[in-house]
Design an enzyme around this catalytic site. Structure first.
Site, PDB file in Angstrom:
ATOM      1  N   TYR A   1       9.329   7.402   1.920  1.00 53.52           N
ATOM      2  CA  TYR A   1       8.162   7.031   2.714  1.00 53.52           C
ATOM      3  C   TYR A   1       7.017   6.609   1.799  1.00 53.52           C
ATOM      4  O   TYR A   1       6.968   6.980   0.618  1.00 53.52           O
ATOM      5  CB  TYR A   1       7.700   8.199   3.607  1.00 53.52           C
ATOM      6  CG  TYR A   1       7.193   9.408   2.856  1.00 53.52           C
ATOM      7  CD1 TYR A   1       5.874   9.478   2.415  1.00 53.52           C
ATOM      8  CD2 TYR A   1       8.026  10.492   2.586  1.00 53.52           C
ATOM      9  CE1 TYR A   1       5.403  10.585   1.728  1.00 53.52           C
ATOM     10  CE2 TYR A   1       7.573  11.604   1.909  1.00 53.52           C
ATOM     11  CZ  TYR A   1       6.256  11.649   1.464  1.00 53.52           C
ATOM     12  OH  TYR A   1       5.788  12.738   0.775  1.00 53.52           O
ATOM     13  N   CYS A   2       6.104   5.828   2.360  1.00 52.41           N
ATOM     14  CA  CYS A   2       4.827   5.540   1.709  1.00 52.41           C
ATOM     15  C   CYS A   2       3.744   6.082   2.643  1.00 52.41           C
ATOM     16  O   CYS A   2       4.001   6.993   3.417  1.00 52.41           O
ATOM     17  CB  CYS A   2       4.661   4.057   1.424  1.00 52.41           C
ATOM     18  SG  CYS A   2       4.725   2.977   2.890  1.00 52.41           S
ATOM     19  N   PHE A   3       2.533   5.540   2.593  1.00 47.44           N
ATOM     20  CA  PHE A   3       1.473   6.155   3.380  1.00 47.44           C
ATOM     21  C   PHE A   3       1.676   5.957   4.888  1.00 47.44           C
ATOM     22  O   PHE A   3       1.610   6.905   5.665  1.00 47.44           O
ATOM     23  CB  PHE A   3       0.105   5.605   2.974  1.00 47.44           C
ATOM     24  CG  PHE A   3      -1.028   6.276   3.702  1.00 47.44           C
ATOM     25  CD1 PHE A   3      -1.285   7.630   3.523  1.00 47.44           C
ATOM     26  CD2 PHE A   3      -1.827   5.567   4.590  1.00 47.44           C
ATOM     27  CE1 PHE A   3      -2.311   8.263   4.209  1.00 47.44           C
ATOM     28  CE2 PHE A   3      -2.860   6.195   5.274  1.00 47.44           C
ATOM     29  CZ  PHE A   3      -3.102   7.542   5.088  1.00 47.44           C
TER      30      PHE A   3
END
Length: 364
Positions: free
Chosen positions: A94-96
């Protein structure tokens, strides 16, 4: 390519391994216990791309990002991601917000022959899922609060009960002026994340009644989640009443003996002894105004003597000479006053073992 199709909370219940693609500075501000920081971009690279986005738009920023993370740099980061994927085939990335960074990384992994799922909504969605736990738990479960004067081993109590929540453990702070450990305390976000996961696991295990140590609005520099704190203020209190001499010995071990050993383990003998002395003096100085200057001077003098004694190898017993009046002058009166405000909520009093047995029987 796959995206998360499971309940966010399930990821935390299962301690699912996750790749956190956010920049190191984002990770340091707050992360999840089962996540590993393997960023797509460094802090500097992220800043450059962000500036480019603001000044020249998304496409230029994407082009710059691919330029910055290319060649040997890309190969090095790919190697770390692939190693994680191979070791954790059940994991996620995941990223933000589950946007460009995670989709880019996922595509690169796909090109390398690994179809690794990303989390829809990213870190933000996971974080919101954890924050929602506080209100759910405060609404659905019953709380019991373990009280007692300083040195009553309240934290030991919550660590011995299957249905207890260790708030101080999540904060990595003991909640007093002598509360810090050698390692840094938790950030607010990490404290909330760890507490929420504890609550989630207890609820999932079927516990309908939870036990907490009596706390104020904050533990060190972190604030208790509001729904949890408010529920604690309206919950029954169980008070440990252990003898004064037992409490003194516990404080001697917790505040002095164990902390000296911890500092020496981290920094070596000479520097560790010096830093531990600073920790002790700092703890006392934090409550100087509340003690009053005269009493503070007396305790500081006794503390100095005791430190000199244990550093010379003569043992730790002289620390009793400042710990005892510290309890008598400051901690005990303060807690007696605080407890008087909760008198109508006290449901049981006893020594440590009696309180433990009572909680096991009444909260099963």
């Amino acid at each position: 390519m796959r995206e998360d199709t499971c309940n966010y909370r399930e990821l935390f219940l299962n301690d699912t391994p996750m790749i956190d693609l956010r920049a190191p500075i984002e990770f340091s501000q707050g992360a999840f216990p089962s996540a590993v920081s393997l960023p797509l971009m460094t802090d500097e690279e992220r800043t450059l791309v962000g500036t480019c986005y603001k000044e020249q738009g998304q496409q230029k920023a994407i082009i710059l990002g691919h330029k910055l993370v290319s060649g040997a740099t890309k190969e090095q980061r790919m190697a770390l991601w692939l190693d994680f994927c191979n070791k954790n085939p059940e994991g996620y990335l995941y990223c933000f917000r589950g946007g460009l960074r995670s989709h880019t990384t996922q595509q690169w992994l796909k090109d390398a022959g690994v179809d690794y799922p990303l989390i829809t909504g990213g870190y933000k969605a996971l974080r919101n899922a954890l924050l929602s736990v506080f209100e759910d738990v405060a609404t659905q479960l019953s709380f019991h609060i373990v009280g007692g004067k300083t040195g009553s081993a309240k934290t030991l109590m919550v660590n011995r009960l299957d249905n207890a929540i260790d708030l101080e453990g999540a904060a990595h702070h003991r909640g007093s002026s002598f509360g810090p450990y050698v390692e840094p305390a938790s950030t607010q976000i990490n404290f909330e994340n760890q507490t929420s996961i504890q609550l989630l696991k207890k609820q999932n295990a079927g516990h309908q009644q939870l036990v907490f140590e009596d706390e104020g609005r904050n533990i060190g520099s972190v604030d208790l989640p509001r729904p949890i704190y408010l529920k604690m203020q309206d919950s029954p209190v169980i008070v440990i009443e252990d003898p004064f001499d037992i409490r003194i010995q516990r404080l001697l071990k917790d505040y002095v003996i164990d902390m000296v050993a911890s500092y020496i383990a981290h920094y070596g003998e000479e520097q560790g002894q010096q830093l531990c002395s600073e920790y002790l003096f700092s703890g006392l100085d934090k409550i100087r105004k509340r003690l009053g200057n005269e009493r503070w001077q007396i305790l500081r003098k006794e503390m100095t003597k005791a430190i000199n004694q244990h550093q010379s190898g003569a043992g730790f017993e002289q620390h009793i000479n400042w710990l005892q009046p510290l309890l008598e002058w400051y901690y005990d009166p303060m807690y007696e006053y605080q407890l008087s405000l909760k008198a109508d909520r006290i449901t049981f009093r006893g020594d440590w073992q009696e309180c433990h047995d009572y909680l096991v029987e009444t909260t099963r």
